[in-house]
Design an enzyme around this catalytic site. Structure first.
Site, PDB file in Angstrom:
ATOM      1  N   ASP A  40       0.849  -1.194   0.000  1.00 16.25           N
ATOM      2  CA  ASP A  40       0.000   0.000   0.000  1.00 16.25           C
ATOM      3  C   ASP A  40       0.882   1.240   0.000  1.00 16.25           C
ATOM      4  OD1 ASP A  40      -3.282   0.242   0.834  1.00 16.25           O
ATOM      5  OD2 ASP A  40      -2.105   2.101   0.907  1.00 16.25           O
ATOM      6  N   ASP A  66       3.900   2.588  -4.088  1.00 21.85           N
ATOM      7  CA  ASP A  66       3.012   3.390  -4.930  1.00 21.85           C
ATOM      8  C   ASP A  66       2.965   2.651  -6.260  1.00 21.85           C
ATOM      9  OD1 ASP A  66       1.820   5.123  -6.685  1.00 21.85           O
ATOM     10  OD2 ASP A  66       3.001   6.880  -6.096  1.00 21.85           O
ATOM     11  N   VAL A  67       1.809   2.091  -6.602  1.00 18.81           N
ATOM     12  CA  VAL A  67       1.746   1.249  -7.802  1.00 18.81           C
ATOM     13  C   VAL A  67       1.964   2.039  -9.101  1.00 18.81           C
ATOM     14  CG1 VAL A  67       0.288  -0.522  -6.737  1.00 18.81           C
ATOM     15  CG2 VAL A  67      -0.795   1.368  -7.986  1.00 18.81           C
ATOM     16  N   ASN A  93      -5.329  -4.425  -6.880  1.00 21.00           N
ATOM     17  CA  ASN A  93      -6.543  -3.865  -6.284  1.00 21.00           C
ATOM     18  C   ASN A  93      -6.475  -2.352  -6.085  1.00 21.00           C
ATOM     19  OD1 ASN A  93      -8.939  -3.871  -4.245  1.00 21.00           O
ATOM     20  ND2 ASN A  93      -7.193  -3.142  -3.029  1.00 21.00           N
ATOM     21  N   TYR A 160     -12.283   7.571 -13.669  1.00 16.59           N
ATOM     22  CA  TYR A 160     -12.367   6.241 -13.035  1.00 16.59           C
ATOM     23  C   TYR A 160     -12.870   5.209 -14.039  1.00 16.59           C
ATOM     24  CZ  TYR A 160     -13.935   2.748  -9.527  1.00 16.59           C
ATOM     25  OH  TYR A 160     -14.134   1.615  -8.779  1.00 16.59           O
ATOM     26  N   LYS A 164     -10.890   1.913 -15.428  1.00 19.49           N
ATOM     27  CA  LYS A 164     -11.399   0.566 -15.137  1.00 19.49           C
ATOM     28  C   LYS A 164     -11.757  -0.180 -16.419  1.00 19.49           C
ATOM     29  CE  LYS A 164     -11.222   0.518 -10.588  1.00 19.49           C
ATOM     30  NZ  LYS A 164     -10.298  -0.363  -9.869  1.00 19.49           N
ATOM     31  N   THR A 195     -17.099   0.330   2.142  1.00 22.02           N
ATOM     32  CA  THR A 195     -15.713   0.576   2.568  1.00 22.02           C
ATOM     33  C   THR A 195     -15.578   2.071   2.860  1.00 22.02           C
ATOM     34  OG1 THR A 195     -14.867   1.148   0.363  1.00 22.02           O
ATOM     35  CG2 THR A 195     -14.871  -1.199   0.936  1.00 22.02           C
TER      36      THR A 195
HETATM   37  N1  LIG Z   1     -16.001   0.064  -2.673  1.00 23.28           N
HETATM   38  C1  LIG Z   1     -16.703  -0.089  -3.776  1.00 23.28           C
HETATM   39  O1  LIG Z   1     -17.930   0.083  -3.804  1.00 23.28           O
HETATM   40  C2  LIG Z   1     -16.012  -0.482  -5.057  1.00 23.28           C
HETATM   41  C3  LIG Z   1     -16.799  -0.720  -6.194  1.00 23.28           C
HETATM   42  C4  LIG Z   1     -16.178  -1.097  -7.373  1.00 23.28           C
HETATM   43  C5  LIG Z   1     -14.813  -1.235  -7.421  1.00 23.28           C
HETATM   44  N2  LIG Z   1     -14.067  -0.983  -6.306  1.00 23.28           N
HETATM   45  C6  LIG Z   1     -12.629  -1.144  -6.437  1.00 23.28           C
HETATM   46  O2  LIG Z   1     -12.131  -1.925  -5.371  1.00 23.28           O
HETATM   47  C7  LIG Z   1     -10.801  -1.516  -5.052  1.00 23.28           C
HETATM   48  C8  LIG Z   1     -10.681  -1.218  -3.567  1.00 23.28           C
HETATM   49  O3  LIG Z   1     -11.625  -0.244  -3.209  1.00 23.28           O
HETATM   50  P1  LIG Z   1     -11.986   0.102  -1.708  1.00 23.28           P
HETATM   51  O4  LIG Z   1     -13.395   0.534  -1.685  1.00 23.28           O
HETATM   52  O5  LIG Z   1     -11.525  -1.018  -0.837  1.00 23.28           O
HETATM   53  O6  LIG Z   1     -11.076   1.405  -1.501  1.00 23.28           O
HETATM   54  P2  LIG Z   1     -10.250   1.941  -0.238  1.00 23.28           P
HETATM   55  O7  LIG Z   1     -10.132   3.405  -0.463  1.00 23.28           O
HETATM   56  O8  LIG Z   1     -10.822   1.447   1.050  1.00 23.28           O
HETATM   57  O9  LIG Z   1      -8.833   1.238  -0.435  1.00 23.28           O
HETATM   58  C9  LIG Z   1      -7.959   1.592  -1.469  1.00 23.28           C
HETATM   59  C10 LIG Z   1      -6.534   1.334  -0.989  1.00 23.28           C
HETATM   60  O10 LIG Z   1      -5.648   1.631  -2.079  1.00 23.28           O
HETATM   61  C11 LIG Z   1      -4.545   2.332  -1.529  1.00 23.28           C
HETATM   62  N3  LIG Z   1      -3.900   3.126  -2.588  1.00 23.28           N
HETATM   63  C12 LIG Z   1      -4.305   4.306  -3.123  1.00 23.28           C
HETATM   64  N4  LIG Z   1      -3.414   4.728  -4.028  1.00 23.28           N
HETATM   65  C13 LIG Z   1      -2.427   3.793  -4.081  1.00 23.28           C
HETATM   66  C14 LIG Z   1      -1.220   3.682  -4.810  1.00 23.28           C
HETATM   67  N5  LIG Z   1      -0.843   4.632  -5.677  1.00 23.28           N
HETATM   68  N6  LIG Z   1      -0.436   2.596  -4.611  1.00 23.28           N
HETATM   69  C15 LIG Z   1      -0.792   1.648  -3.702  1.00 23.28           C
HETATM   70  N7  LIG Z   1      -1.913   1.710  -2.973  1.00 23.28           N
HETATM   71  C16 LIG Z   1      -2.730   2.771  -3.163  1.00 23.28           C
HETATM   72  C17 LIG Z   1      -5.142   3.207  -0.442  1.00 23.28           C
HETATM   73  O11 LIG Z   1      -4.148   3.672   0.459  1.00 23.28           O
HETATM   74  C18 LIG Z   1      -6.130   2.244   0.182  1.00 23.28           C
HETATM   75  O12 LIG Z   1      -5.534   1.476   1.215  1.00 23.28           O
HETATM   76  C19 LIG Z   1     -10.499  -0.328  -5.977  1.00 23.28           C
HETATM   77  O13 LIG Z   1      -9.826  -0.786  -7.117  1.00 23.28           O
HETATM   78  C20 LIG Z   1     -11.883   0.178  -6.355  1.00 23.28           C
HETATM   79  O14 LIG Z   1     -11.887   0.850  -7.582  1.00 23.28           O
HETATM   80  C21 LIG Z   1     -14.635  -0.605  -5.126  1.00 23.28           C
END
Ligand SMILES: NC(=O)c1ccc[n+]([C@@H]2O[C@H](COP(=O)([O-])OP(=O)(O)OC[C@H]3O[C@@H](n4cnc5c(N)ncnc54)[C@H](O)[C@@H]3O)[C@@H](O)[C@H]2O)c1
Length: 255
Positions: A40, A66-67, A93, A160, A164, A195
Protein backbone atom coordinates in the site's frame (compact mmCIF):
# COMPACT_ATOMS: atom_id res chain seq x y z
CA UNK A 1 -14.37 -16.43 6.20
CA UNK A 2 -13.60 -19.96 7.41
CA UNK A 3 -9.92 -20.83 7.62
CA UNK A 4 -8.72 -23.51 5.21
CA UNK A 5 -5.73 -24.57 3.16
CA UNK A 6 -6.55 -23.68 -0.44
CA UNK A 7 -3.40 -21.54 -0.74
CA UNK A 8 -1.03 -23.53 1.47
CA UNK A 9 2.61 -23.03 0.37
CA UNK A 10 1.51 -20.28 -2.05
CA UNK A 11 2.52 -16.63 -2.05
CA UNK A 12 0.14 -13.78 -2.87
CA UNK A 13 0.76 -10.08 -3.44
CA UNK A 14 -2.20 -7.75 -2.86
CA UNK A 15 -1.94 -4.04 -3.75
CA UNK A 16 -3.98 -1.41 -1.92
CA UNK A 17 -4.23 -3.93 0.92
CA UNK A 18 -4.06 -1.30 3.66
CA UNK A 19 -7.82 -0.86 3.82
CA UNK A 20 -11.23 -1.89 2.50
CA UNK A 21 -11.58 -4.73 0.02
CA UNK A 22 -7.80 -5.13 -0.39
CA UNK A 23 -7.37 -5.67 3.35
CA UNK A 24 -10.21 -8.22 3.47
CA UNK A 25 -8.74 -10.07 0.48
CA UNK A 26 -5.22 -10.16 1.94
CA UNK A 27 -6.67 -11.55 5.19
CA UNK A 28 -8.69 -14.14 3.27
CA UNK A 29 -5.61 -15.35 1.36
CA UNK A 30 -3.70 -15.64 4.65
CA UNK A 31 -6.61 -17.50 6.30
CA UNK A 32 -6.36 -20.03 3.46
CA UNK A 33 -2.65 -20.60 4.09
CA UNK A 34 -0.97 -18.13 1.70
CA UNK A 35 1.99 -15.99 2.69
CA UNK A 36 0.96 -12.46 1.72
CA UNK A 37 2.81 -9.33 0.64
CA UNK A 38 0.55 -6.50 1.81
CA UNK A 39 1.34 -3.51 -0.44
CA UNK A 40 0.00 0.00 0.00
CA UNK A 41 1.07 3.61 -0.52
CA UNK A 42 0.00 4.22 3.12
CA UNK A 43 2.39 2.10 5.18
CA UNK A 44 0.35 2.46 8.41
CA UNK A 45 -2.61 0.80 6.68
CA UNK A 46 -0.41 -2.02 5.35
CA UNK A 47 1.14 -2.54 8.79
CA UNK A 48 -2.32 -2.73 10.39
CA UNK A 49 -3.37 -5.38 7.88
CA UNK A 50 -0.20 -7.38 8.58
CA UNK A 51 -0.86 -7.02 12.33
CA UNK A 52 -4.39 -8.42 11.93
CA UNK A 53 -3.15 -11.32 9.77
CA UNK A 54 -0.35 -12.30 12.15
CA UNK A 55 -2.65 -11.97 15.19
CA UNK A 56 -4.93 -14.51 13.48
CA UNK A 57 -1.96 -16.88 12.99
CA UNK A 58 -1.23 -16.03 9.35
CA UNK A 59 1.95 -14.95 7.56
CA UNK A 60 2.36 -11.55 5.92
CA UNK A 61 4.81 -8.74 5.32
CA UNK A 62 4.02 -5.13 4.52
CA UNK A 63 5.49 -3.27 1.57
CA UNK A 64 5.39 0.49 0.98
CA UNK A 65 4.37 0.69 -2.69
CA UNK A 66 3.01 3.39 -4.93
CA UNK A 67 1.75 1.25 -7.80
CA UNK A 68 2.24 4.19 -10.19
CA UNK A 69 5.99 3.93 -9.56
CA UNK A 70 7.49 1.26 -11.82
CA UNK A 71 10.58 0.65 -9.68
CA UNK A 72 8.45 0.32 -6.52
CA UNK A 73 6.24 -2.31 -8.19
CA UNK A 74 9.33 -4.24 -9.32
CA UNK A 75 10.62 -4.18 -5.72
CA UNK A 76 7.17 -5.33 -4.46
CA UNK A 77 7.22 -8.41 -6.72
CA UNK A 78 10.83 -9.19 -5.79
CA UNK A 79 9.90 -8.90 -2.10
CA UNK A 80 7.58 -11.91 -2.51
CA UNK A 81 10.52 -14.01 -3.67
CA UNK A 82 12.98 -12.60 -1.11
CA UNK A 83 10.64 -13.21 1.84
CA UNK A 84 8.68 -16.26 0.78
CA UNK A 85 10.59 -17.84 -2.13
CA UNK A 86 8.00 -17.54 -4.89
CA UNK A 87 5.02 -15.65 -6.31
CA UNK A 88 1.82 -17.49 -7.24
CA UNK A 89 -0.93 -14.86 -7.08
CA UNK A 90 -1.08 -11.14 -7.83
CA UNK A 91 -4.20 -9.17 -6.95
CA UNK A 92 -4.05 -5.69 -8.52
CA UNK A 93 -6.54 -3.86 -6.28
CA UNK A 94 -5.13 -0.36 -5.63
CA UNK A 95 -6.84 2.62 -7.21
CA UNK A 96 -6.96 6.35 -7.09
CA UNK A 97 -9.52 8.58 -8.82
CA UNK A 98 -11.43 11.81 -8.33
CA UNK A 99 -14.93 10.44 -7.69
CA UNK A 100 -18.16 12.32 -8.36
CA UNK A 101 -16.31 14.60 -10.81
CA UNK A 102 -17.65 15.32 -14.30
CA UNK A 103 -15.15 15.37 -17.16
CA UNK A 104 -15.16 19.17 -17.48
CA UNK A 105 -14.22 19.52 -13.81
CA UNK A 106 -11.45 16.93 -13.96
CA UNK A 107 -7.99 18.48 -14.15
CA UNK A 108 -5.38 17.03 -16.46
CA UNK A 109 -3.29 16.15 -13.36
CA UNK A 110 -6.23 14.25 -11.82
CA UNK A 111 -6.86 12.41 -15.09
CA UNK A 112 -3.19 11.46 -15.36
CA UNK A 113 -2.91 10.30 -11.74
CA UNK A 114 -6.04 8.16 -12.19
CA UNK A 115 -4.59 6.45 -15.25
CA UNK A 116 -1.14 6.12 -13.59
CA UNK A 117 -2.46 4.44 -10.42
CA UNK A 118 -5.60 2.64 -11.55
CA UNK A 119 -4.51 1.40 -14.99
CA UNK A 120 -0.72 1.72 -15.38
CA UNK A 121 -0.29 0.27 -11.86
CA UNK A 122 -1.97 -2.91 -13.12
CA UNK A 123 0.34 -2.96 -16.16
CA UNK A 124 3.41 -2.64 -13.90
CA UNK A 125 2.13 -5.41 -11.61
CA UNK A 126 1.65 -7.78 -14.54
CA UNK A 127 4.97 -6.78 -16.11
CA UNK A 128 7.02 -7.71 -13.05
CA UNK A 129 4.95 -10.59 -11.65
CA UNK A 130 4.54 -12.62 -14.85
CA UNK A 131 8.24 -13.49 -15.41
CA UNK A 132 8.55 -14.60 -11.76
CA UNK A 133 5.36 -16.66 -12.02
CA UNK A 134 6.54 -18.30 -15.26
CA UNK A 135 9.86 -19.22 -13.59
CA UNK A 136 7.85 -20.80 -10.76
CA UNK A 137 5.65 -22.86 -13.10
CA UNK A 138 2.70 -20.47 -13.57
CA UNK A 139 0.35 -18.25 -11.62
CA UNK A 140 -2.93 -16.39 -11.38
CA UNK A 141 -3.57 -12.66 -11.66
CA UNK A 142 -6.83 -11.13 -10.49
CA UNK A 143 -7.40 -7.50 -11.45
CA UNK A 144 -9.87 -5.25 -9.71
CA UNK A 145 -12.14 -3.57 -12.25
CA UNK A 146 -15.60 -2.17 -11.45
CA UNK A 147 -19.11 -2.34 -12.88
CA UNK A 148 -18.42 1.35 -13.61
CA UNK A 149 -16.32 0.94 -16.73
CA UNK A 150 -17.73 -2.46 -17.72
CA UNK A 151 -21.53 -2.78 -17.76
CA UNK A 152 -22.59 0.35 -15.93
CA UNK A 153 -22.18 4.04 -16.70
CA UNK A 154 -21.99 5.91 -13.40
CA UNK A 155 -22.54 9.68 -13.84
CA UNK A 156 -19.55 11.90 -13.03
CA UNK A 157 -16.93 9.13 -12.90
CA UNK A 158 -15.15 9.89 -16.21
CA UNK A 159 -11.52 9.22 -15.28
CA UNK A 160 -12.37 6.24 -13.03
CA UNK A 161 -14.54 4.60 -15.70
CA UNK A 162 -11.92 5.08 -18.40
CA UNK A 163 -9.22 3.51 -16.23
CA UNK A 164 -11.40 0.57 -15.14
CA UNK A 165 -12.50 -0.07 -18.74
CA UNK A 166 -8.80 -0.29 -19.57
CA UNK A 167 -8.27 -2.81 -16.76
CA UNK A 168 -10.92 -5.11 -18.30
CA UNK A 169 -9.21 -5.08 -21.69
CA UNK A 170 -5.72 -5.42 -20.20
CA UNK A 171 -7.00 -8.51 -18.35
CA UNK A 172 -8.08 -10.10 -21.64
CA UNK A 173 -4.78 -9.17 -23.25
CA UNK A 174 -2.70 -10.83 -20.51
CA UNK A 175 -4.93 -13.93 -20.71
CA UNK A 176 -4.36 -14.43 -24.45
CA UNK A 177 -0.68 -13.50 -24.46
CA UNK A 178 0.48 -15.58 -21.46
CA UNK A 179 -2.08 -18.38 -21.15
CA UNK A 180 0.23 -20.88 -22.84
CA UNK A 181 2.95 -19.94 -20.31
CA UNK A 182 0.69 -20.98 -17.41
CA UNK A 183 -0.67 -17.56 -16.48
CA UNK A 184 -4.39 -17.08 -15.91
CA UNK A 185 -5.72 -13.54 -15.67
CA UNK A 186 -9.26 -12.58 -14.66
CA UNK A 187 -10.98 -9.49 -13.28
CA UNK A 188 -13.64 -8.82 -10.67
CA UNK A 189 -16.19 -6.03 -11.02
CA UNK A 190 -17.75 -5.05 -7.70
CA UNK A 191 -20.93 -3.05 -7.36
CA UNK A 192 -21.42 -0.88 -4.29
CA UNK A 193 -19.32 -2.30 -1.44
CA UNK A 194 -19.25 -0.82 2.07
CA UNK A 195 -15.71 0.58 2.57
CA UNK A 196 -14.11 3.90 3.50
CA UNK A 197 -14.35 4.87 -0.17
CA UNK A 198 -18.16 4.56 -0.23
CA UNK A 199 -18.84 5.73 3.36
CA UNK A 200 -19.56 9.36 2.35
CA UNK A 201 -22.11 8.22 -0.22
CA UNK A 202 -23.82 5.80 2.18
CA UNK A 203 -23.84 8.36 5.02
CA UNK A 204 -26.81 10.04 3.34
CA UNK A 205 -29.51 7.75 4.76
CA UNK A 206 -32.29 8.60 2.32
CA UNK A 207 -30.06 8.20 -0.72
CA UNK A 208 -28.53 5.05 0.67
CA UNK A 209 -31.98 3.51 1.28
CA UNK A 210 -33.07 4.40 -2.28
CA UNK A 211 -29.95 2.71 -3.68
CA UNK A 212 -30.36 -0.36 -1.48
CA UNK A 213 -34.01 -0.91 -2.49
CA UNK A 214 -32.98 -1.06 -6.15
CA UNK A 215 -30.63 -3.99 -5.50
CA UNK A 216 -32.11 -7.47 -6.08
CA UNK A 217 -29.87 -8.76 -3.25
CA UNK A 218 -31.52 -6.22 -0.91
CA UNK A 219 -28.23 -5.15 0.64
CA UNK A 220 -24.91 -3.49 -0.18
CA UNK A 221 -21.84 -5.66 -0.64
CA UNK A 222 -19.27 -6.29 2.08
CA UNK A 223 -15.51 -6.57 1.41
CA UNK A 224 -15.66 -10.34 2.06
CA UNK A 225 -18.19 -10.75 -0.78
CA UNK A 226 -15.45 -9.61 -3.14
CA UNK A 227 -12.58 -11.37 -1.33
CA UNK A 228 -14.41 -14.70 -1.77
CA UNK A 229 -14.62 -14.14 -5.53
CA UNK A 230 -10.96 -13.12 -5.79
CA UNK A 231 -9.89 -16.29 -3.97
CA UNK A 232 -11.99 -18.39 -6.33
CA UNK A 233 -10.38 -16.76 -9.38
CA UNK A 234 -6.90 -17.20 -7.91
CA UNK A 235 -7.44 -20.85 -6.96
CA UNK A 236 -7.29 -24.11 -8.87
CA UNK A 237 -11.10 -24.26 -8.65
CA UNK A 238 -11.20 -21.80 -11.57
CA UNK A 239 -8.36 -23.40 -13.54
CA UNK A 240 -10.37 -23.37 -16.81
CA UNK A 241 -11.28 -19.70 -16.47
CA UNK A 242 -9.17 -16.92 -17.95
CA UNK A 243 -9.71 -13.50 -19.50
CA UNK A 244 -13.10 -13.23 -17.76
CA UNK A 245 -14.68 -10.40 -15.82
CA UNK A 246 -16.80 -11.54 -12.89
CA UNK A 247 -19.54 -9.14 -11.79
CA UNK A 248 -20.40 -9.15 -8.07
CA UNK A 249 -22.95 -6.41 -7.59
CA UNK A 250 -26.01 -7.79 -5.79
CA UNK A 251 -27.75 -7.84 -9.17
CA UNK A 252 -27.48 -4.08 -9.82
CA UNK A 253 -26.55 -4.41 -13.48
CA UNK A 254 -29.42 -6.76 -14.35
CA UNK A 255 -32.10 -4.32 -13.23
N1 LIG B 1 -16.00 0.06 -2.67
C1 LIG B 1 -16.70 -0.09 -3.78
O1 LIG B 1 -17.93 0.08 -3.80
C2 LIG B 1 -16.01 -0.48 -5.06
C3 LIG B 1 -16.80 -0.72 -6.19
C4 LIG B 1 -16.18 -1.10 -7.37
C5 LIG B 1 -14.81 -1.23 -7.42
N2 LIG B 1 -14.07 -0.98 -6.31
C6 LIG B 1 -12.63 -1.14 -6.44
O2 LIG B 1 -12.13 -1.93 -5.37
C7 LIG B 1 -10.80 -1.52 -5.05
C8 LIG B 1 -10.68 -1.22 -3.57
O3 LIG B 1 -11.62 -0.24 -3.21
P1 LIG B 1 -11.99 0.10 -1.71
O4 LIG B 1 -13.39 0.53 -1.69
O5 LIG B 1 -11.53 -1.02 -0.84
O6 LIG B 1 -11.08 1.40 -1.50
P2 LIG B 1 -10.25 1.94 -0.24
O7 LIG B 1 -10.13 3.40 -0.46
O8 LIG B 1 -10.82 1.45 1.05
O9 LIG B 1 -8.83 1.24 -0.44
C9 LIG B 1 -7.96 1.59 -1.47
C10 LIG B 1 -6.53 1.33 -0.99
O10 LIG B 1 -5.65 1.63 -2.08
C11 LIG B 1 -4.54 2.33 -1.53
N3 LIG B 1 -3.90 3.13 -2.59
C12 LIG B 1 -4.30 4.31 -3.12
N4 LIG B 1 -3.41 4.73 -4.03
C13 LIG B 1 -2.43 3.79 -4.08
C14 LIG B 1 -1.22 3.68 -4.81
N5 LIG B 1 -0.84 4.63 -5.68
N6 LIG B 1 -0.44 2.60 -4.61
C15 LIG B 1 -0.79 1.65 -3.70
N7 LIG B 1 -1.91 1.71 -2.97
C16 LIG B 1 -2.73 2.77 -3.16
C17 LIG B 1 -5.14 3.21 -0.44
O11 LIG B 1 -4.15 3.67 0.46
C18 LIG B 1 -6.13 2.24 0.18
O12 LIG B 1 -5.53 1.48 1.22
C19 LIG B 1 -10.50 -0.33 -5.98
O13 LIG B 1 -9.83 -0.79 -7.12
C20 LIG B 1 -11.88 0.18 -6.36
O14 LIG B 1 -11.89 0.85 -7.58
C21 LIG B 1 -14.64 -0.60 -5.13
Amino acid sequence: MTAGSRFQRQVAVVTGAGSGIGRATAAAFAAEGASVVVADVVIEGADDTVGAITAAGGTAVSCLTDVADEEAVKVMCEKAVEHFGRLDVLHNNAYWAPLHRPLLETSTEEWQRTIDVTLTGVFFGCKYAIPIMIDGGGGAIVNRASIAGFLDATPNFAAYMAAKGGVVQLTRSVAVDYGSAGIRCNAVCPGLIRTAATAPLLADEQRSERLRRRLPAGRFGEPDDIANAVLYLASAESSYMTGQTLVIDGGKTIT
